[in-house]
Design a protein around this motif. Structure first.
Motif, short mmCIF file in Angstrom:
data_model
loop_
_atom_site.label_atom_id
_atom_site.label_comp_id
_atom_site.label_asym_id
_atom_site.label_seq_id
_atom_site.Cartn_x
_atom_site.Cartn_y
_atom_site.Cartn_z
N UNK A 1 -7.23 15.15 3.19
CA UNK A 1 -5.85 16.15 4.10
C UNK A 1 -5.77 15.11 5.56
N UNK A 2 -6.92 15.59 6.84
CA UNK A 2 -6.51 14.62 7.73
C UNK A 2 -5.81 13.35 7.71
N UNK A 3 -6.06 12.76 7.24
CA UNK A 3 -5.00 10.93 6.76
C UNK A 3 -4.06 11.20 5.95
N UNK A 4 -4.01 12.16 5.42
CA UNK A 4 -2.31 12.81 4.47
C UNK A 4 -1.93 13.04 5.60
N UNK A 5 -2.24 13.94 6.39
CA UNK A 5 -1.82 14.17 8.07
C UNK A 5 -1.54 13.68 8.11
N UNK A 6 -2.55 13.09 9.34
CA UNK A 6 -2.15 11.42 10.04
C UNK A 6 -0.51 11.11 9.73
N UNK A 7 -0.64 10.26 8.21
CA UNK A 7 0.06 9.34 7.70
C UNK A 7 1.77 10.71 8.52
N UNK A 8 1.94 11.81 7.66
CA UNK A 8 3.15 12.87 7.66
C UNK A 8 3.39 13.28 8.57
N UNK A 9 2.10 12.88 10.17
CA UNK A 9 3.08 13.16 11.38
C UNK A 9 3.64 11.89 12.35
N UNK B 1 9.73 5.00 4.52
CA UNK B 1 8.44 3.69 4.87
C UNK B 1 7.43 5.02 4.35
N UNK B 2 6.87 5.79 5.00
CA UNK B 2 6.19 6.97 5.12
C UNK B 2 5.65 6.90 3.90
N UNK B 3 6.80 7.37 2.35
CA UNK B 3 6.45 7.13 1.35
C UNK B 3 5.49 6.41 0.77
N UNK B 4 6.43 4.92 1.21
CA UNK B 4 5.61 3.55 0.70
C UNK B 4 3.95 3.76 1.51
N UNK B 5 3.81 3.38 2.64
CA UNK B 5 2.85 3.76 3.18
C UNK B 5 1.81 4.25 2.68
N UNK B 6 2.16 5.41 1.94
CA UNK B 6 0.89 6.35 1.04
C UNK B 6 1.16 5.73 -0.23
N UNK B 7 1.82 5.59 -1.31
CA UNK B 7 1.91 5.53 -1.95
C UNK B 7 1.08 3.76 -2.22
N UNK B 8 0.91 2.67 -1.20
CA UNK B 8 -0.41 1.92 -1.61
C UNK B 8 -1.26 2.04 -0.94
N UNK C 1 1.10 14.36 1.84
CA UNK C 1 1.91 13.79 2.78
C UNK C 1 3.42 13.25 3.48
N UNK C 2 4.14 13.92 1.70
CA UNK C 2 5.88 13.90 1.72
C UNK C 2 5.87 15.42 2.57
N UNK C 3 5.01 16.38 2.32
CA UNK C 3 5.00 17.77 2.43
C UNK C 3 4.45 18.01 4.00
N UNK C 4 3.55 17.53 4.62
CA UNK C 4 3.94 17.48 6.13
C UNK C 4 4.93 16.58 6.62
N UNK C 5 4.92 15.30 6.34
CA UNK C 5 6.33 14.80 6.99
C UNK C 5 7.86 16.15 6.85
N UNK C 6 7.89 16.68 6.22
CA UNK C 6 8.88 17.20 5.93
C UNK C 6 9.02 18.32 6.73
#
Length: 456
Positions: A242-250, A298-305, A322-327
């Motif tokens: 969750x923390x890593x996903x939140x980092x990307x999403x923020x 860009x965020x989606x691409x990083x999360x995907x790869x 990642x996407x929910x945090x970013x939105x």
């Protein structure tokens, strides 16, 4: 003189964004190279630091900006600093006393003497942030660079050294923070050098600062308390994911920094002119929203790869978080617009209770969802809490200010964000394509807004 002021303003902005970028990169790289549980522990310590530092600053950074940036105010840095020292030390005593009545999770949180070292380290971080606010208000660019950038680099170097020798990420982080931010104390004499001192001014600075505390604390709890709750209900591996996903999403928070450094000072300087306030709000609202849509691919691409580098962060669930945090951060732009409108009308108490309501909603949703749907429940709780926050504070701001908060732009982007959420839920690729189209149609308007905000 005008070009000099513009250059100095952009310099503050550049430094703040650079600091945010380095902090973000640190958490990003730590997730890739540290063992998953070790990163989970580090994430919780970083979250505790963020929450405790806001509590220790106690709104005095806003007071420094308000009283020291305005040449018509009689209050000086020594008086603002004196008020902060009393309140921050009282907070330290409160934390120490509460430590004896709270049973911390022994596998993660600091034990024994490390607890006191951690408290001292985070006190120094608060001191550093408070001093940075003072020098930003008084255009002390080199002191600001030392506090924000110099101490951060020093912390990272020391952290790497301790990590190599002790191999415990959380404790290495606390030790590095204490040693690095101890350097901030060298500026105490410069901040407190003023000969004049008035208890009346200290009181005025404190009365302005303290109402911001519930607002700021609720906001930082909303963004960080979920890590602690995930650790209580699930595992450290889930905390890490969750923390890593939140980092990307923020990632959008980089541009929040631009607003915080460049826009705030300009906004408060025209606070009495409501048409000017609305004009500024309109431009930064457009700027942040378009940037938000533009960065989504860009965020989606990083999360995907990212799963190619670490198996633990692969999969559809990680991408959804990642996407929910970013939105959530895009939704939060409307909250920023409304809260700044309330702030210039001196309605900070209204900001506080709305933010606190959202924080309590987030906690309640986490309690309900974490056990039922796992770590993704924290992301759902975050998104719903930010939606609630933006809707409620917009309604409050419409009632209590003379500024039109929910204007044409807000209605348009609220509709676009609603469509984006639906598309991302059913098929992330559809949502990403929709975001690109919106950004392309609005890119010229975004460039115009950036010119007005940063160059005019």
């Amino acid at each position: 003189m005008r070009p000099l002021k513009m250059t100095r303003s952009l310099a503050f902005t550049f430094i703040e964004v650079l600091v945010r970028g380095i902090n973000w990169s640190f958490l990003f790289l730590a997730a890739l190279f540290l063992p998953t549980e070790s990163y989970g522990s580090l994430s919780i310590i970083v979250a505790i630091e963020a929450m405790l530092v806001v509590l220790l600053i106690a709104g005095y950074d806003k007071s420094a900006l308000r009283f020291l940036a305005d040449g018509e105010q009689n209050c000086n840095s020594n008086e603002v600093f004196s008020g902060w020292v009393v309140v921050s030390l009282a907070v330290c005593v409160l934390v120490i006393v509460s430590h004896y009545f709270i049973t911390w999770n022994e596998r993660v949180y600091l034990k024994g003497g490390m607890f006191y070292l951690g408290l001292a380290a985070f006190f120094l971080v608060a001191l550093n942030r408070f001093f940075a606010a003072i020098f930003r208000a008084t255009d002390g660019i080199w002191e600001f660079v030392f506090l924000r950038l110099g101490c951060l680099f020093l912390k990272l170097v020391i952290f790497i050294y301790f990590l190599e020798h002790y191999a415990v990420a959380a404790e290495s982080y606390v030790l590095a923070t204490f040693v690095a931010f101890l350097a901030s104390t060298f500026l105490v004499f410069k901040v407190s050098k003023s000969e004049s001192f008035s208890k009346k001014n200290v009181k005025a600075a404190s009365l302005y600062a303290l109402p911001f505390l519930p607002h700021a604390l609720s906001g930082i709890l909303l963004a960080n308390i979920d890590r602690v709750m995930i650790d209580s209900f699930l595992t450290l591996n889930d905390v890490a994911v969750y923390s890593f996903a939140y980092t990307l999403g923020s990632a959008l928070s980089f541009f929040y920094a631009i607003v915080a450094v460049t826009y705030e000072k300009k906004l408060f300087s025209v606070a009495s002119d409501f048409s000017a306030v609305h004009s500024l709000q309109k431009e930064y609202f457009i700027f942040l929203n378009v940037i938000g849509f533009l960065m989504l691919p860009v965020v989606y691409g990083i999360a995907f790869f990212i799963g190619n580098f670490r198996e633990g962060y692969a999969g559809e669930e990680f991408i959804q978080i990642v996407l929910m945090v970013y939105v959530s951060y895009i939704v939060n732009v409307q909250y920023l617009k409304a809260s700044y409108g309330l702030a210039v009308h001196k309605q900070s108490v209204s900001i506080a209770w709305v933010t606190m309501s959202s924080m309590f909603l987030n906690v309640a949703l986490n309690l309900i969802l974490l056990e039922r749907i796992g770590v993704i429940g924290a992301a759902v709780a975050t998104l719903l809490s930010y939606i609630f926050l933006s809707i409620v504070i917009t309604g409050v701001a419409q009632q209590k200010t003379k500024i039109v908060i929910f204007d044409y732009d807000s209605k348009i982007f609220s509709s676009l964000i609603a469509v984006l959420i639906v598309l991302l839920w059913y098929n992330p690729l559809w949502g990403v394509l929709f975001a690109v189209l919106v950004a392309l149609f609005q890119i010229t308007r975004c460039a115009k807004a950036a010119k007005i905000l940063f160059l005019d």
